[in-house]
Design an enzyme around this catalytic site. Structure first.
Site, PDB file in Angstrom:
ATOM      1  N   LYS A  69      36.694  -3.738  20.452  1.00  0.00           N
ATOM      2  CA  LYS A  69      36.325  -4.662  21.535  1.00  0.00           C
ATOM      3  C   LYS A  69      35.513  -5.866  21.067  1.00  0.00           C
ATOM      4  O   LYS A  69      35.604  -6.939  21.658  1.00  0.00           O
ATOM      5  CB  LYS A  69      35.559  -3.909  22.631  1.00  0.00           C
ATOM      6  CG  LYS A  69      36.448  -2.984  23.456  1.00  0.00           C
ATOM      7  CD  LYS A  69      35.677  -2.360  24.611  1.00  0.00           C
ATOM      8  CE  LYS A  69      36.596  -1.557  25.501  1.00  0.00           C
ATOM      9  NZ  LYS A  69      35.944  -1.023  26.691  1.00  0.00           N
ATOM     10  N   ASN A  90      38.148  -6.571  26.380  1.00  0.00           N
ATOM     11  CA  ASN A  90      39.056  -5.421  26.522  1.00  0.00           C
ATOM     12  C   ASN A  90      40.461  -5.863  26.924  1.00  0.00           C
ATOM     13  O   ASN A  90      41.381  -5.059  26.940  1.00  0.00           O
ATOM     14  CB  ASN A  90      38.504  -4.399  27.531  1.00  0.00           C
ATOM     15  CG  ASN A  90      38.662  -4.865  28.968  1.00  0.00           C
ATOM     16  OD1 ASN A  90      38.699  -6.053  29.238  1.00  0.00           O
ATOM     17  ND2 ASN A  90      38.757  -3.916  29.883  1.00  0.00           N
ATOM     18  N   ASP A 105      36.318  -4.785  32.357  1.00  0.00           N
ATOM     19  CA  ASP A 105      35.665  -3.510  32.707  1.00  0.00           C
ATOM     20  C   ASP A 105      34.667  -3.708  33.850  1.00  0.00           C
ATOM     21  O   ASP A 105      34.700  -2.997  34.858  1.00  0.00           O
ATOM     22  CB  ASP A 105      34.916  -2.934  31.495  1.00  0.00           C
ATOM     23  CG  ASP A 105      35.841  -2.229  30.515  1.00  0.00           C
ATOM     24  OD1 ASP A 105      36.915  -1.766  30.932  1.00  0.00           O
ATOM     25  OD2 ASP A 105      35.473  -2.148  29.326  1.00  0.00           O
ATOM     26  N   GLY A 128      22.140   3.586  31.452  1.00  0.00           N
ATOM     27  CA  GLY A 128      22.952   3.312  30.275  1.00  0.00           C
ATOM     28  C   GLY A 128      22.824   1.864  29.837  1.00  0.00           C
ATOM     29  O   GLY A 128      22.456   0.980  30.639  1.00  0.00           O
ATOM     30  N   ALA A 129      23.098   1.651  28.547  1.00  0.00           N
ATOM     31  CA  ALA A 129      23.031   0.287  27.998  1.00  0.00           C
ATOM     32  C   ALA A 129      24.081   0.118  26.905  1.00  0.00           C
ATOM     33  O   ALA A 129      23.955  -0.756  26.052  1.00  0.00           O
ATOM     34  CB  ALA A 129      21.627   0.008  27.450  1.00  0.00           C
ATOM     35  N   GLY A 130      25.129   0.959  26.919  1.00  0.00           N
ATOM     36  CA  GLY A 130      26.220   0.852  25.949  1.00  0.00           C
ATOM     37  C   GLY A 130      27.228  -0.187  26.413  1.00  0.00           C
ATOM     38  O   GLY A 130      26.932  -1.026  27.283  1.00  0.00           O
ATOM     39  N   GLY A 131      28.430  -0.130  25.851  1.00  0.00           N
ATOM     40  CA  GLY A 131      29.438  -1.142  26.145  1.00  0.00           C
ATOM     41  C   GLY A 131      29.796  -1.222  27.621  1.00  0.00           C
ATOM     42  O   GLY A 131      29.878  -2.319  28.192  1.00  0.00           O
ATOM     43  N   ALA A 132      30.011  -0.065  28.260  1.00  0.00           N
ATOM     44  CA  ALA A 132      30.397  -0.073  29.675  1.00  0.00           C
ATOM     45  C   ALA A 132      29.256  -0.600  30.538  1.00  0.00           C
ATOM     46  O   ALA A 132      29.464  -1.428  31.433  1.00  0.00           O
ATOM     47  CB  ALA A 132      30.795   1.335  30.121  1.00  0.00           C
TER      48      ALA A 132
HETATM   49  P1  NDP Z   1      28.627   3.731  24.439  1.00  0.00           P
HETATM   50  O1  NDP Z   1      28.692   4.714  23.334  1.00  0.00           O
HETATM   51  O2  NDP Z   1      28.689   2.266  24.123  1.00  0.00           O
HETATM   52  O3  NDP Z   1      27.229   3.954  25.239  1.00  0.00           O
HETATM   53  C1  NDP Z   1      26.842   5.225  25.628  1.00  0.00           C
HETATM   54  C2  NDP Z   1      25.640   5.139  26.570  1.00  0.00           C
HETATM   55  O4  NDP Z   1      25.375   6.456  27.040  1.00  0.00           O
HETATM   56  C3  NDP Z   1      24.366   4.649  25.924  1.00  0.00           C
HETATM   57  O5  NDP Z   1      23.579   3.965  26.865  1.00  0.00           O
HETATM   58  C4  NDP Z   1      23.676   5.970  25.533  1.00  0.00           C
HETATM   59  O6  NDP Z   1      22.267   5.865  25.420  1.00  0.00           O
HETATM   60  C5  NDP Z   1      24.029   6.806  26.734  1.00  0.00           C
HETATM   61  N1  NDP Z   1      23.968   8.244  26.491  1.00  0.00           N
HETATM   62  C6  NDP Z   1      24.839   9.010  25.768  1.00  0.00           C
HETATM   63  N2  NDP Z   1      24.476  10.302  25.826  1.00  0.00           N
HETATM   64  C7  NDP Z   1      23.359  10.354  26.605  1.00  0.00           C
HETATM   65  C8  NDP Z   1      22.496  11.408  27.043  1.00  0.00           C
HETATM   66  N3  NDP Z   1      22.721  12.683  26.694  1.00  0.00           N
HETATM   67  N4  NDP Z   1      21.460  11.101  27.832  1.00  0.00           N
HETATM   68  C9  NDP Z   1      21.217   9.812  28.196  1.00  0.00           C
HETATM   69  N5  NDP Z   1      21.977   8.769  27.804  1.00  0.00           N
HETATM   70  C10 NDP Z   1      23.042   9.045  27.022  1.00  0.00           C
HETATM   71  O7  NDP Z   1      29.749   4.139  25.465  1.00  0.00           O
HETATM   72  P2  NDP Z   1      30.455   3.204  26.569  1.00  0.00           P
HETATM   73  O8  NDP Z   1      29.405   2.401  27.235  1.00  0.00           O
HETATM   74  O9  NDP Z   1      31.605   2.494  25.972  1.00  0.00           O
HETATM   75  O10 NDP Z   1      31.061   4.267  27.571  1.00  0.00           O
HETATM   76  C11 NDP Z   1      30.241   5.000  28.475  1.00  0.00           C
HETATM   77  C12 NDP Z   1      31.097   5.721  29.478  1.00  0.00           C
HETATM   78  O11 NDP Z   1      31.748   4.793  30.335  1.00  0.00           O
HETATM   79  C13 NDP Z   1      32.222   6.582  28.848  1.00  0.00           C
HETATM   80  O12 NDP Z   1      32.154   7.860  29.404  1.00  0.00           O
HETATM   81  C14 NDP Z   1      33.493   5.909  29.256  1.00  0.00           C
HETATM   82  O13 NDP Z   1      34.524   6.852  29.505  1.00  0.00           O
HETATM   83  C15 NDP Z   1      33.089   5.208  30.546  1.00  0.00           C
HETATM   84  N6  NDP Z   1      33.926   4.048  30.803  1.00  0.00           N
HETATM   85  C16 NDP Z   1      34.669   4.060  31.951  1.00  0.00           C
HETATM   86  C17 NDP Z   1      35.532   3.036  32.241  1.00  0.00           C
HETATM   87  C18 NDP Z   1      36.332   3.101  33.504  1.00  0.00           C
HETATM   88  O14 NDP Z   1      37.233   2.264  33.670  1.00  0.00           O
HETATM   89  N7  NDP Z   1      36.040   4.018  34.414  1.00  0.00           N
HETATM   90  C19 NDP Z   1      35.663   1.850  31.361  1.00  0.00           C
HETATM   91  C20 NDP Z   1      34.829   1.922  30.173  1.00  0.00           C
HETATM   92  C21 NDP Z   1      34.003   3.001  29.929  1.00  0.00           C
HETATM   93  P3  NDP Z   1      21.533   5.396  24.034  1.00  0.00           P
HETATM   94  O15 NDP Z   1      21.629   3.893  23.990  1.00  0.00           O
HETATM   95  O16 NDP Z   1      20.158   5.905  24.199  1.00  0.00           O
HETATM   96  O17 NDP Z   1      22.296   6.060  22.917  1.00  0.00           O
END
Ligand code: NDP
Length: 280
Positions: A69, A90, A105, A128-132
């Protein structure tokens, strides 16, 4: 005949089992579009060649998933507004000879959310603060959300998203570190879960949210699409909240992509049914 090429770095699946392929192909069939949407596995080292190939063959566009991405941007000719702010793509759309990167997204999420609530002027808590989460937060801000509290486990990623929102969007953002069950503050309008907690096969996992802090005035949305009805959404419904599931986000980002590629307004119900038929 036109082809769309989704680039995926994960693993190849038979078309019938790949949710995005099933959903997009169902829309093609329903709207009488003689197009194809193929799932192709591309290794990170081959990404440039794959994009050049798509360009050479006149493909009308493609999706890309993790891990492409961000890396794909170096191979494109331009970016849409939110893809530029988010820093990830995406969906790629061919415009004449140019390949333009978009991020659908977050826009898909907002489109699904709008069926329950308009984000304009609202106070939002986003887990959350990841890609989504990044894509969702930027689009919520561009849709007029007033205040966004980012709740994240790691401070670094959380602060980076807060800074991005404060610097590049009109929303006011702040960070809360997620180090135990988080009580959603009174006055919150929209609660969004955008971490990977609860994703298949870990379907009983519940994000650490103090469920008793949810009130019927709140709309609760989950980005997890598999399963569609997560333990969080079940608990929120039991508290009287309105809910939005992750299938809505997936379907609506597909609707936006189809509009870019074909100009057709696809029927979201047909696409949702195709996903439900996979028994996600
Ligand atoms: P990333 O790996 O980029 O980010 C993961 C995030 O989850 C981070 O903020 C991470 O926190 C947090 N995290 C993971 N495990 C835990 C935990 N046990 N407790 C607390 N926080 C946690 O993933 P994405 O952002 O790409 O994806 C996240 C979700 O979104 C996926 O499940 C994906 O399937 C879903 N998604 C859904 C879409 C849809 O169309 N419905 C489209 C795109 C994604 P930290 O920064 O602390 O590690």
């Amino acid at each position: 005949m036109n082809f769309l090429l989704p680039l995926t770095g994960s693993f190849a699946q038979p078309a019938a089992e790949n949710p995005t392929v099933a959903m997009i192909e169902a829309a093609f069939a329903h709207h009488g579009l003689d197009w194809r949407y193929l799932n192709v596995e591309v290794a990170p080292a081959d990404l440039g060649d794959a994009v050049r190939g798509a360009r050479a063959m006149g493909w009308r566009g493609f999706n890309c998933s993790i891990p492409h991405k961000v890396a794909v941007i170096a191979h494109l000719d331009g970016l849409g507004q939110s893809a530029q702010i988010i820093g990830a793509v995406n969906t790629v759309v061919r415009q004449g000879d140019r390949l333009i990167g978009e991020n659908t997204d977050g826009r898909g999420f907002v489109a699904a959310l709008r069926q329950e609530v308009d984000p304009a002027g609202k106070a939002v808590v986003l887990f959350g603060a990841g890609g989504a989460a990044r894509a969702v937060a930027v689009e919520m801000a561009l849709a007029g959300a007033r205040q966004i509290t980012i709740v994240n486990r790691s401070a670094g990623r959380g602060q980076a998203l807060v800074d991005l929102l404060n610097d590049r969007t009109p929303a006011q953002a702040r960070l809360a570190i997620w180090d135990g069950p988080f009580a959603v503050p009174a006055g919150t309008d929209i609660v969004i879960h955008a971490t990977s907690v609860g994703l298949y096969p870990d379907v009983e996992a519940m994000p650490a949210i103090a469920i008793e802090s949810l009130t019927p005035a709140m709309v609760v949305a989950d980005g997890i699409h598999n399963p569609p009805l997560t333990p969080l959404l079940r608990a929120a419904q039991a508290r009287g909240c309105r809910t939005v599931d992750g299938l809505g986000m997936l379907v609506q980002q597909g609707v936006i992509g189809l509009k870019y590629w074909t100009g057709v307004d696809a029927d979201p119900q047909v696409m949702r049914q195709a996903l439900l038929a996979l028994r996600l």
